[in-house]
Design a protein around this motif. Structure first.
Motif, PDB file in Angstrom:
ATOM      1  N   VAL A 246       9.238 -57.487  22.587  1.00 44.48           N
ATOM      2  CA  VAL A 246       9.507 -56.956  23.932  1.00 44.48           C
ATOM      3  C   VAL A 246       8.808 -55.623  24.170  1.00 44.48           C
ATOM      4  N   ARG A 247       8.081 -55.129  23.169  1.00 45.38           N
ATOM      5  CA  ARG A 247       7.250 -53.962  23.440  1.00 45.38           C
ATOM      6  C   ARG A 247       6.249 -54.314  24.530  1.00 45.38           C
ATOM      7  N   ARG A 248       5.996 -53.371  25.388  1.00 50.21           N
ATOM      8  CA  ARG A 248       5.200 -53.638  26.586  1.00 50.21           C
ATOM      9  C   ARG A 248       3.871 -54.316  26.271  1.00 50.21           C
ATOM     10  N   GLN A 249       3.168 -53.817  25.284  1.00 49.58           N
ATOM     11  CA  GLN A 249       1.844 -54.357  24.996  1.00 49.58           C
ATOM     12  C   GLN A 249       1.925 -55.794  24.499  1.00 49.58           C
ATOM     13  N   TRP A 317     -14.041 -49.715  25.432  1.00 43.42           N
ATOM     14  CA  TRP A 317     -13.080 -49.384  26.491  1.00 43.42           C
ATOM     15  C   TRP A 317     -11.648 -49.820  26.184  1.00 43.42           C
ATOM     16  N   GLY A 318     -11.469 -50.656  25.164  1.00 44.02           N
ATOM     17  CA  GLY A 318     -10.137 -51.154  24.834  1.00 44.02           C
ATOM     18  C   GLY A 318     -10.011 -52.636  25.152  1.00 44.02           C
ATOM     19  N   PHE A 442      -1.566 -54.125  33.815  1.00 36.86           N
ATOM     20  CA  PHE A 442      -0.407 -53.291  33.486  1.00 36.86           C
ATOM     21  C   PHE A 442      -0.284 -53.010  31.984  1.00 36.86           C
ATOM     22  N   LEU A 443      -1.207 -53.541  31.194  1.00 38.08           N
ATOM     23  CA  LEU A 443      -1.197 -53.240  29.769  1.00 38.08           C
ATOM     24  C   LEU A 443      -1.524 -51.769  29.543  1.00 38.08           C
ATOM     25  N   PRO A 444      -0.921 -51.144  28.534  1.00 35.25           N
ATOM     26  CA  PRO A 444      -1.280 -49.757  28.232  1.00 35.25           C
ATOM     27  C   PRO A 444      -2.707 -49.670  27.718  1.00 35.25           C
ATOM     28  N   GLN A 445      -3.365 -48.592  28.009  1.00 33.95           N
ATOM     29  CA  GLN A 445      -4.737 -48.404  27.547  1.00 33.95           C
ATOM     30  C   GLN A 445      -4.742 -48.155  26.048  1.00 33.95           C
ATOM     31  N   ARG A 450     -11.018 -51.837  16.983  1.00 37.59           N
ATOM     32  CA  ARG A 450     -11.745 -52.228  15.776  1.00 37.59           C
ATOM     33  C   ARG A 450     -10.912 -52.180  14.519  1.00 37.59           C
ATOM     34  N   ASN A 451      -9.987 -51.232  14.458  1.00 35.08           N
ATOM     35  CA  ASN A 451      -9.247 -51.107  13.199  1.00 35.08           C
ATOM     36  C   ASN A 451      -8.078 -52.051  13.104  1.00 35.08           C
ATOM     37  N   GLY A 452      -7.642 -52.637  14.232  1.00 31.57           N
ATOM     38  CA  GLY A 452      -6.568 -53.608  14.201  1.00 31.57           C
ATOM     39  C   GLY A 452      -5.260 -53.049  13.703  1.00 31.57           C
ATOM     40  N   SER A 453      -5.124 -51.746  13.567  1.00 26.55           N
ATOM     41  CA  SER A 453      -3.893 -51.178  13.025  1.00 26.55           C
ATOM     42  C   SER A 453      -2.875 -50.979  14.122  1.00 26.55           C
ATOM     43  N   ALA A 454      -1.639 -50.864  13.733  1.00 19.88           N
ATOM     44  CA  ALA A 454      -0.573 -50.702  14.707  1.00 19.88           C
ATOM     45  C   ALA A 454      -0.696 -49.360  15.401  1.00 19.88           C
ATOM     46  N   ALA A 455      -0.628 -49.402  16.725  1.00 22.35           N
ATOM     47  CA  ALA A 455      -0.802 -48.169  17.494  1.00 22.35           C
ATOM     48  C   ALA A 455       0.385 -47.250  17.347  1.00 22.35           C
ATOM     49  N   HIS A 456       1.530 -47.833  17.037  1.00 20.25           N
ATOM     50  CA  HIS A 456       2.723 -46.986  16.908  1.00 20.25           C
ATOM     51  C   HIS A 456       2.788 -46.399  15.516  1.00 20.25           C
TER      52      HIS A 456
END
Length: 456
Positions: A246-249, A317-318, A442-445, A450-456
């Motif tokens: 349910v996290r936005r992304q 750009w993401g 509406f997805l967060p930027q 490239r690194n595929g790591s968790a943004a949080h």
């Protein structure tokens, strides 16, 4: 190697399409019963995808990848030896159980590849889901028209064994494992809910959309999903971590994936019929099934070709912008199809533009998912995203079936889909792609994928 394995698995989706009109005769069964040879693969894939993804996170992604390829190879051998309906359904079920190969492959890439190569690799692996379907049709049609139909399954068995051997030789086992206890109740719950939902969707036209069977299965599916959700939130080691989903992304990516897959499949439901309908209709092109495959095949090559472009857009750009660009291209392709379905060259251009959009968008989806989940949940999260795509294609098939059945024209004693029906389905595909574009906005930027790591 992983991308090749993904293409082999996705080939199974279009493997028996050339045989569908002949299945009642080949298997000595009624037309209604032989549709289970297709439905069984759909249901098995839906059940296997989330379960295999979680098992991969817990016990090893390569291990579950190998299990999936063994099941695919075994199913292909059973199909090659079959001449009756029941063993064919078993064969197609075993082939469907291999659906988890693509999300498992993406997850292995995250664990093993250097950051500089991850974006392009996962984009190619994700696009393989569409590539196999596009390339499978001309290959299957060529074999079916020039050899005994059992050869289709022997070829798929050979491809499955080759993929199995090469994965054993070249793909390492990931050291990233979650461990813990498998949520058997959660697996049973989501499997029952998905089977009910997909049966209602795939068989609704045959049974009647207002029939007791269709409404009962749909209602039961919703009830089981609700109960399953409460269970997953309560248990300490859930099959699917709903709090992550349910996290936005993750949530918006999965919703966009479902809507986008709905749009993607509309092409496969309209172009083959337009190509094969007699020229006497005034809009049919009167071509063979092999011609259908040759028209659709370029889209598969385009999907592979644009995977690096998808990765480049995501890295610069993401991945949000890759998904939006892909959706816009698909909408443009379908929009053109509303007005230009009168020549083979037009259909090749339309399918290629849509294929480019699919390749770019599909390449972004794993980057978006992996950018918001921990490494120990990668396979499970990617599997759920793949499952959402499968549900989207099933819904697309149901909606297009209703449109094509309602908007008909006379051709002698029979009714066939009218030109307006095909234009309507193309318009619906364009609208679905634009809806996916709006959701993706509406997805967060996320600056880097490239690194595929968790943004949080």
């Amino acid at each position: 190697m992983l991308a090749c394995a993904g293409i082999v698995v996705s080939l199974m989706q279009s493997l028996i399409i050339p045989l569908v009109p002949q299945l009642p005769r080949l298997l000595n069964a009624s037309p209604g019963d032989t549709t289970w040879a297709i439905t069984a693969t759909l249901l098995a894939g839906a059940v296997a995808t989330p379960t295999v993804g979680r098992l991969g996170d817990m016990y090893g992604k390569r291990r579950m990848l190998l299990v999936s390829l063994v099941l695919l190879s075994a199913g292909s051998v059973v199909g090659a030896l079959s001449s009756a309906l029941f063993p064919m359904i078993i064969a197609r079920t075993l082939q469907g159980l291999a659906a988890g190969v693509i999300p498992l492959g993406i997850s292995i890439m995250r664990d093993e590849l250097p950051a500089a190569k991850l974006g392009g690799a996962t984009a190619l692996m994700s696009a393989s889901l569409g590539v196999g379907g596009a390339l499978g049709l001309p290959i299957a049609a060529l074999i079916a028209e020039n050899a005994d139909w059992h050869v289709l399954f022997w070829v798929s068995a050979g491809l499955g064994v080759a993929a199995l051997v090469l994965v054993l030789a070249l793909v390492p086992e990931s050291s990233v494992k979650a461990g813990g206890r498998f949520d058997l109740a959660g697996a049973a719950g989501i499997s029952a809910a998905l089977v009910g939902l997909l049966l209602a969707v795939s068989k609704g036209a045959e049974w009647g959309w207002a029939s007791a069977a269709t409404l009962g299965l749909g209602t039961a599916s919703v009830a089981v999903f609700i109960g399953w959700g409460f269970w997953e939130l309560k248990t300490s080691q859930p099959l699917v971590n709903l709090r992550t989903l349910v996290r936005r992304q993750v949530l918006l990516t999965n919703i966009a994936s479902l809507v986008f897959a709905f749009a993607m499949f509309s092409m496969s439901l309209t172009l083959p019929q337009v190509i094969q309908l007699p020229t006497a209709t005034g809009y049919g092109l009167g071509q063979s099934l092999l011609a259908v495959g040759l028209v659709m095949a370029p889209s598969g090559f385009v999907m592979m070709a644009v995977a690096p472009l998808s990765a480049k857009i995501s890295a610069t750009w993401g991945p949000k912008w890759s998904l939006m660009a892909g959706a816009l291209l698909v909408a443009a392709g379908y929009g053109s199809g509303v007005f230009a379905l009168g020549a083979i060259w037009q259909l090749v251009i339309i399918s290629s533009v849509i294929g480019a959009g699919i390749g770019i968008a599909y390449g972004a989806m794993p980057a978006l998912v992996m950018g918001a989940v921990p490494a120990t949940e990668t396979a499970s999260a990617n599997s759920l995203n793949t499952l959402m795509r499968s549900i989207g294609t099933s819904l697309s098939s149901a909606v297009a079936g209703v449109v094509l059945a309602q908007l008909t024209a006379s051709m002698g004693p029979v009714r066939i889909p009218s030109q307006a029906a095909f234009q309507a389905v193309m318009g619906i595909g364009a609208a679905a792609a634009l809806t996916a574009l709006a959701i993706a906005a509406f997805l967060p930027q996320q600056p880097k994928a490239r690194n595929g790591s968790a943004a949080h």
